[in-house]
Design a protein around this motif. Sequence first.
Motif, mmCIF file in Angstrom:
data_model
loop_
_atom_site.group_PDB
_atom_site.id
_atom_site.type_symbol
_atom_site.label_atom_id
_atom_site.label_comp_id
_atom_site.label_asym_id
_atom_site.label_seq_id
_atom_site.Cartn_x
_atom_site.Cartn_y
_atom_site.Cartn_z
ATOM 1 N N MET A 1 0.806 -1.192 0.000
ATOM 2 C CA MET A 1 0.000 0.000 0.000
ATOM 3 C C MET A 1 0.853 1.261 0.000
ATOM 4 S SD MET A 1 -3.378 -0.870 2.181
ATOM 5 C CE MET A 1 -3.361 0.787 2.648
ATOM 6 N N ILE A 2 2.091 1.135 0.376
ATOM 7 C CA ILE A 2 2.948 2.316 0.375
ATOM 8 C C ILE A 2 3.804 2.407 -0.893
ATOM 9 C CG2 ILE A 2 2.979 2.576 2.872
ATOM 10 C CD1 ILE A 2 5.661 1.158 2.920
ATOM 11 N N THR A 3 3.706 1.389 -1.753
ATOM 12 C CA THR A 3 4.392 1.439 -3.043
ATOM 13 C C THR A 3 3.348 1.420 -4.150
ATOM 14 O OG1 THR A 3 4.576 -0.966 -3.210
ATOM 15 C CG2 THR A 3 6.396 0.184 -2.131
ATOM 16 N N GLU A 4 3.778 1.714 -5.354
ATOM 17 C CA GLU A 4 2.870 1.718 -6.493
ATOM 18 C C GLU A 4 2.527 0.283 -6.883
ATOM 19 O OE1 GLU A 4 1.365 4.349 -7.965
ATOM 20 O OE2 GLU A 4 2.266 5.507 -6.347
ATOM 21 N N GLN A 5 1.278 -0.079 -6.713
ATOM 22 C CA GLN A 5 0.777 -1.402 -7.073
ATOM 23 C C GLN A 5 -0.548 -1.207 -7.800
ATOM 24 O OE1 GLN A 5 2.285 -4.390 -6.416
ATOM 25 N NE2 GLN A 5 4.002 -3.262 -5.565
ATOM 26 N N LYS A 6 -1.025 -2.266 -8.413
ATOM 27 C CA LYS A 6 -2.348 -2.214 -9.023
ATOM 28 C C LYS A 6 -3.389 -2.182 -7.912
ATOM 29 C CE LYS A 6 -0.967 -4.341 -13.245
ATOM 30 N NZ LYS A 6 -1.549 -4.101 -14.518
ATOM 31 N N VAL A 7 -4.621 -1.846 -8.259
ATOM 32 C CA VAL A 7 -5.669 -1.638 -7.261
ATOM 33 C C VAL A 7 -6.026 -2.921 -6.517
ATOM 34 C CG1 VAL A 7 -8.052 -0.907 -6.911
ATOM 35 C CG2 VAL A 7 -6.598 0.337 -8.492
ATOM 36 N N ALA A 8 -6.109 -4.042 -7.197
ATOM 37 C CA ALA A 8 -6.537 -5.286 -6.547
ATOM 38 C C ALA A 8 -5.638 -5.676 -5.376
ATOM 39 C CB ALA A 8 -6.628 -6.415 -7.562
ATOM 40 N N PRO A 9 -4.316 -5.689 -5.517
ATOM 41 C CA PRO A 9 -3.480 -6.015 -4.352
ATOM 42 C C PRO A 9 -3.633 -4.998 -3.223
ATOM 43 C CG PRO A 9 -2.189 -6.196 -6.349
ATOM 44 C CD PRO A 9 -3.509 -5.588 -6.728
ATOM 45 N N GLN A 10 -3.816 -3.736 -3.566
ATOM 46 C CA GLN A 10 -4.015 -2.722 -2.537
ATOM 47 C C GLN A 10 -5.327 -2.946 -1.800
ATOM 48 O OE1 GLN A 10 -3.644 1.126 -4.366
ATOM 49 N NE2 GLN A 10 -1.423 1.009 -4.423
ATOM 50 N N ALA A 11 -6.376 -3.292 -2.524
ATOM 51 C CA ALA A 11 -7.678 -3.530 -1.902
ATOM 52 C C ALA A 11 -7.612 -4.723 -0.953
ATOM 53 C CB ALA A 11 -8.736 -3.758 -2.974
#
Length: 60
Positions: A1-11
């Motif tokens: 969540m503190i790095t640039e990831q796609k939305v699904a892993p962040q969710a």
Amino acid sequence: MITEQKVAPQAYSMQTLYLLGKEVDWVHKELAMILQQNYASGSAGYKARSRKILKKIASI
């Protein structure tokens, strides 16, 4: 969540951290802070999941 990831892993990370926060006191405070900081620059999916998680944290 503190790095640039796609939305699904962040969710999934948001949901996992929310559940962990039910067991560990400090997690909800830190999670809410991170979600609020990244809200403005997040995608529509990120914002939707952030609102959902923040609402859950506020109701505890």
